[in-house]
Write an enzyme that holds these catalytic residues in place. Structure first.
Site, short mmCIF file in Angstrom:
data_model
loop_
_atom_site.label_atom_id
_atom_site.label_comp_id
_atom_site.label_asym_id
_atom_site.label_seq_id
_atom_site.Cartn_x
_atom_site.Cartn_y
_atom_site.Cartn_z
N ASP A 11 32.31 43.82 36.62
CA ASP A 11 32.43 43.75 38.07
C ASP A 11 31.10 44.19 38.66
O ASP A 11 30.34 44.92 38.00
CB ASP A 11 33.56 44.66 38.58
CG ASP A 11 34.04 44.25 39.96
OD1 ASP A 11 35.13 43.68 40.06
OD2 ASP A 11 33.29 44.48 40.94
N ASP A 38 26.84 41.05 37.64
CA ASP A 38 27.04 40.04 38.67
C ASP A 38 27.34 38.73 37.96
O ASP A 38 26.45 38.09 37.40
CB ASP A 38 25.79 39.92 39.54
CG ASP A 38 25.95 38.93 40.68
OD1 ASP A 38 26.92 38.12 40.65
OD2 ASP A 38 25.11 38.94 41.59
N ASP A 54 38.58 36.20 37.47
CA ASP A 54 39.35 36.63 38.63
C ASP A 54 38.33 36.83 39.74
O ASP A 54 37.77 37.91 39.89
CB ASP A 54 40.11 37.91 38.30
CG ASP A 54 40.99 38.37 39.43
OD1 ASP A 54 41.28 37.57 40.34
OD2 ASP A 54 41.38 39.56 39.43
N CYS A 106 43.56 35.30 44.54
CA CYS A 106 44.73 35.79 45.28
C CYS A 106 44.74 35.16 46.66
O CYS A 106 44.98 35.82 47.66
CB CYS A 106 44.78 37.31 45.34
SG CYS A 106 43.36 38.06 46.16
#
Length: 171
Positions: A11, A38, A54, A106
């Site tokens: 992340d 990144d 994700d 999401c």
């Protein structure tokens, strides 16, 4: 995985990696390596048969848990889809032949989901859609390809999510 093998978690924000490490410790999982990275920038990943992207998204599928998203004025959707596409391309480039990548968000926006995956598959002939095996009791609520699944809020006591699966067939 039964705490066997290796999971690499990346992340751009250290505080998110701290959450992953603490969750893994709480669950007794010790196969997760975390690092700040990144994912939109080209870099070599460790050899992996499976990759989960994700990606950061508009979050429109989680409005019931984060209603403040409605009031964000700095979302800049165009830049977001460029970032998502870059992450997908860079990650897929690290996938070996016959490896599988799952792309997830999401949000329920087609521009961040179906359209982005379709574009990737059109522009990258070395990858094909890989059908998702849905668990018993889960059915598609909208018409979509069998490598995609959109979970609509309230249908399965979940937020809104999108999942797409692709396989690399050559390099």
């Amino acid at each position: 995985m039964g705490n066997r093998g290796k999971v690499f978690s990346y992340d751009v924000h250290e505080h998110k990696l701290s959450l992953i490490r603490s969750g893994a410790k709480r669950l007794g999982i010790d196969i997760i390596d975390t690092a700040v990275r990144d994912a939109s920038q080209e870099s070599e990943l460790p050899s992996c048969d499976r990759i989960l992207c994700d990606v950061p998204c508009s979050g429109l599928g989680i409005l019931r848990r984060k209603p403040e998203i409605r009031y964000k004025t700095d979302t800049n959707i165009d830049i977001l889809t460029k970032l998502q596409y870059s992450i997908l391309c860079v990650s897929a480039a690290n996938l070996p032949t016959d490896g599988v990548l799952v792309y997830s968000t999401c949000t329920l926006r087609k521009a961040e989901n179906h359209e982005l995956v379709e574009r990737f598959l059109t522009e990258h002939p070395d990858y094909i859609p890989e059908p998702l095996e849905l668990p018993d009791g889960i059915k598609r609520q909208i018409e979509e390809d069998d490598n995609c699944l959109t979970l609509l809020p309230g249908v399965y006591d979940t937020d809104g999510f999108f999942i797409a699966k692709i396989r690399r067939v050559s390099s």
